[in-house]
Design a protein around this motif. Structure first.
Motif, PDB file in Angstrom:
ATOM      1  N   ILE A 115      -9.295  -8.208 -14.113  1.00 50.34           N
ATOM      2  CA  ILE A 115      -9.807  -7.320 -13.063  1.00 50.34           C
ATOM      3  C   ILE A 115      -8.921  -7.315 -11.834  1.00 50.34           C
ATOM      4  O   ILE A 115      -9.200  -6.600 -10.882  1.00 50.34           O
ATOM      5  CB  ILE A 115     -11.261  -7.672 -12.692  1.00 50.34           C
ATOM      6  CG1 ILE A 115     -11.387  -9.126 -12.296  1.00 50.34           C
ATOM      7  CG2 ILE A 115     -12.182  -7.333 -13.821  1.00 50.34           C
ATOM      8  CD1 ILE A 115     -12.787  -9.541 -11.909  1.00 50.34           C
ATOM      9  N   GLY A 116      -7.849  -8.095 -11.847  1.00 51.69           N
ATOM     10  CA  GLY A 116      -6.835  -8.016 -10.802  1.00 51.69           C
ATOM     11  C   GLY A 116      -7.021  -9.010  -9.682  1.00 51.69           C
ATOM     12  O   GLY A 116      -8.110  -9.528  -9.441  1.00 51.69           O
ATOM     13  N   GLY A 117      -5.928  -9.258  -9.002  1.00 49.73           N
ATOM     14  CA  GLY A 117      -5.913 -10.215  -7.917  1.00 49.73           C
ATOM     15  C   GLY A 117      -6.594  -9.714  -6.657  1.00 49.73           C
ATOM     16  O   GLY A 117      -6.918 -10.498  -5.771  1.00 49.73           O
ATOM     17  N   GLN A 118      -6.832  -8.417  -6.556  1.00 49.72           N
ATOM     18  CA  GLN A 118      -7.477  -7.849  -5.375  1.00 49.72           C
ATOM     19  C   GLN A 118      -9.009  -7.856  -5.494  1.00 49.72           C
ATOM     20  O   GLN A 118      -9.693  -7.390  -4.590  1.00 49.72           O
ATOM     21  CB  GLN A 118      -7.000  -6.403  -5.160  1.00 49.72           C
ATOM     22  CG  GLN A 118      -5.524  -6.292  -4.870  1.00 49.72           C
ATOM     23  CD  GLN A 118      -5.156  -6.963  -3.560  1.00 49.72           C
ATOM     24  OE1 GLN A 118      -5.866  -6.829  -2.572  1.00 49.72           O
ATOM     25  NE2 GLN A 118      -4.061  -7.691  -3.556  1.00 49.72           N
ATOM     26  N   TYR A 119      -9.535  -8.383  -6.573  1.00 52.47           N
ATOM     27  CA  TYR A 119     -10.976  -8.353  -6.823  1.00 52.47           C
ATOM     28  C   TYR A 119     -11.784  -8.944  -5.664  1.00 52.47           C
ATOM     29  O   TYR A 119     -12.766  -8.363  -5.209  1.00 52.47           O
ATOM     30  CB  TYR A 119     -11.315  -9.088  -8.117  1.00 52.47           C
ATOM     31  CG  TYR A 119     -12.797  -9.289  -8.313  1.00 52.47           C
ATOM     32  CD1 TYR A 119     -13.605  -8.231  -8.685  1.00 52.47           C
ATOM     33  CD2 TYR A 119     -13.386 -10.525  -8.092  1.00 52.47           C
ATOM     34  CE1 TYR A 119     -14.970  -8.398  -8.849  1.00 52.47           C
ATOM     35  CE2 TYR A 119     -14.745 -10.700  -8.248  1.00 52.47           C
ATOM     36  CZ  TYR A 119     -15.528  -9.642  -8.626  1.00 52.47           C
ATOM     37  OH  TYR A 119     -16.873  -9.817  -8.779  1.00 52.47           O
ATOM     38  N   PHE A 120     -11.365 -10.109  -5.179  1.00 49.37           N
ATOM     39  CA  PHE A 120     -12.140 -10.786  -4.138  1.00 49.37           C
ATOM     40  C   PHE A 120     -12.083 -10.036  -2.808  1.00 49.37           C
ATOM     41  O   PHE A 120     -12.990 -10.139  -2.000  1.00 49.37           O
ATOM     42  CB  PHE A 120     -11.670 -12.227  -3.964  1.00 49.37           C
ATOM     43  CG  PHE A 120     -11.962 -13.075  -5.176  1.00 49.37           C
ATOM     44  CD1 PHE A 120     -13.249 -13.457  -5.473  1.00 49.37           C
ATOM     45  CD2 PHE A 120     -10.937 -13.462  -6.021  1.00 49.37           C
ATOM     46  CE1 PHE A 120     -13.533 -14.221  -6.587  1.00 49.37           C
ATOM     47  CE2 PHE A 120     -11.203 -14.228  -7.136  1.00 49.37           C
ATOM     48  CZ  PHE A 120     -12.501 -14.608  -7.422  1.00 49.37           C
ATOM     49  N   LEU A 121     -11.015  -9.284  -2.583  1.00 48.68           N
ATOM     50  CA  LEU A 121     -10.930  -8.458  -1.378  1.00 48.68           C
ATOM     51  C   LEU A 121     -11.802  -7.217  -1.490  1.00 48.68           C
ATOM     52  O   LEU A 121     -12.439  -6.792  -0.534  1.00 48.68           O
ATOM     53  CB  LEU A 121      -9.484  -8.007  -1.152  1.00 48.68           C
ATOM     54  CG  LEU A 121      -8.614  -8.906  -0.305  1.00 48.68           C
ATOM     55  CD1 LEU A 121      -7.199  -8.363  -0.267  1.00 48.68           C
ATOM     56  CD2 LEU A 121      -9.158  -9.036   1.088  1.00 48.68           C
ATOM     57  N   GLU A 122     -11.828  -6.626  -2.662  1.00 48.89           N
ATOM     58  CA  GLU A 122     -12.490  -5.339  -2.849  1.00 48.89           C
ATOM     59  C   GLU A 122     -13.979  -5.452  -3.165  1.00 48.89           C
ATOM     60  O   GLU A 122     -14.707  -4.478  -3.025  1.00 48.89           O
ATOM     61  CB  GLU A 122     -11.803  -4.556  -3.974  1.00 48.89           C
ATOM     62  CG  GLU A 122     -10.337  -4.265  -3.715  1.00 48.89           C
ATOM     63  CD  GLU A 122     -10.122  -3.340  -2.532  1.00 48.89           C
ATOM     64  OE1 GLU A 122     -11.015  -2.531  -2.223  1.00 48.89           O
ATOM     65  OE2 GLU A 122      -9.058  -3.452  -1.910  1.00 48.89           O
ATOM     66  N   ARG A 123     -14.455  -6.598  -3.597  1.00 47.35           N
ATOM     67  CA  ARG A 123     -15.849  -6.675  -4.054  1.00 47.35           C
ATOM     68  C   ARG A 123     -16.859  -6.465  -2.932  1.00 47.35           C
ATOM     69  O   ARG A 123     -17.970  -6.022  -3.177  1.00 47.35           O
ATOM     70  CB  ARG A 123     -16.115  -7.987  -4.776  1.00 47.35           C
ATOM     71  CG  ARG A 123     -16.146  -9.199  -3.896  1.00 47.35           C
ATOM     72  CD  ARG A 123     -16.452 -10.430  -4.692  1.00 47.35           C
ATOM     73  NE  ARG A 123     -16.366 -11.604  -3.834  1.00 47.35           N
ATOM     74  CZ  ARG A 123     -16.700 -12.792  -4.220  1.00 47.35           C
ATOM     75  NH1 ARG A 123     -17.138 -13.010  -5.439  1.00 47.35           N
ATOM     76  NH2 ARG A 123     -16.604 -13.805  -3.392  1.00 47.35           N
ATOM     77  N   THR A 124     -16.498  -6.795  -1.704  1.00 42.98           N
ATOM     78  CA  THR A 124     -17.435  -6.575  -0.607  1.00 42.98           C
ATOM     79  C   THR A 124     -17.163  -5.272   0.121  1.00 42.98           C
ATOM     80  O   THR A 124     -17.949  -4.884   0.976  1.00 42.98           O
ATOM     81  CB  THR A 124     -17.358  -7.726   0.412  1.00 42.98           C
ATOM     82  OG1 THR A 124     -16.021  -7.845   0.866  1.00 42.98           O
ATOM     83  CG2 THR A 124     -17.829  -9.017  -0.183  1.00 42.98           C
ATOM     84  N   GLY A 125     -16.064  -4.632  -0.201  1.00 41.93           N
ATOM     85  CA  GLY A 125     -15.739  -3.370   0.435  1.00 41.93           C
ATOM     86  C   GLY A 125     -14.842  -3.571   1.643  1.00 41.93           C
ATOM     87  O   GLY A 125     -14.962  -4.555   2.374  1.00 41.93           O
ATOM     88  N   ARG A 126     -13.951  -2.629   1.836  1.00 41.13           N
ATOM     89  CA  ARG A 126     -12.985  -2.728   2.938  1.00 41.13           C
ATOM     90  C   ARG A 126     -13.660  -2.695   4.304  1.00 41.13           C
ATOM     91  O   ARG A 126     -13.281  -3.431   5.209  1.00 41.13           O
ATOM     92  CB  ARG A 126     -11.975  -1.601   2.838  1.00 41.13           C
ATOM     93  CG  ARG A 126     -10.958  -1.803   1.759  1.00 41.13           C
ATOM     94  CD  ARG A 126      -9.834  -0.776   1.921  1.00 41.13           C
ATOM     95  NE  ARG A 126      -8.822  -0.967   0.918  1.00 41.13           N
ATOM     96  CZ  ARG A 126      -7.816  -1.827   1.033  1.00 41.13           C
ATOM     97  NH1 ARG A 126      -7.703  -2.562   2.102  1.00 41.13           N
ATOM     98  NH2 ARG A 126      -6.927  -1.942   0.079  1.00 41.13           N
TER      99      ARG A 126
END
Length: 153
Positions: A115-126
């Motif tokens: 699911i990619g390395g950006q998952y933890f950044l994107e899961r709560t929304g920008r």
């Protein structure tokens, strides 16, 4: 995870995944479940169980956890955990995550989809992340003004 690591895990687990009714059962068998020590209503540091020799997934062991591809879910998880828990505990948590994924792949007969390395950044929304970080800087005594970055062509 490379093909060799998948072969090793398959040999260690065996081809009958039905003997593990839940993913937690597979992780417990391999000895990578989080420890649980409670006495008198107080929780103490638990220890993982002693693993069956060769049962832990080789793909999570160093150096592959540290020197593998950087933009993957497992690498991002390792970096987040190492900051809070330390290297050894982060590796055990990574082994646990790999075994949970392996169980789901075997029982659902699917391939691994990172699911990619950006998952933890994107899961709560920008927007939520931005508000949180600006609030944090304000609490530290900084006044912040934000400007949208131009996307590179």
């Amino acid at each position: 995870m490379n093909a060799r690591a998948a072969e090793v895990i398959l040999v260690e687990i065996g081809d009958d995944i039905a003997r593990f009714p839940r993913a937690a059962d597979l992780a417990s068998w391999a000895g990578v479940c989080p420890g649980n020590h409670e006495s008198g209503g107080k929780e103490g540091p638990g220890k993982t169980a002693t693993a069956i020799p060769g049962a832990r997934p080789h793909s999570a062991r160093p150096p592959s956890a540290r020197r593998g591809p950087k933009d993957t879910y497992l690498a991002a998880r390792y970096r987040r955990l190492i900051a809070r828990r330390g290297k050894k505990r982060a590796l055990v948590a990574l082994e646990h995550s790999i075994l949970i994924a392996v169980w789901h792949m075997f029982t659902r007969d699917t391939a691994y989809a990172d699911i990619g390395g950006q998952y933890f950044l994107e899961r709560t929304g920008r927007a939520r992340q931005t508000r949180r970080l600006v609030s944090w800087l304000n609490q530290l005594g900084y006044q912040v003004t934000l400007q949208q970055m131009e996307e590179a062509a």
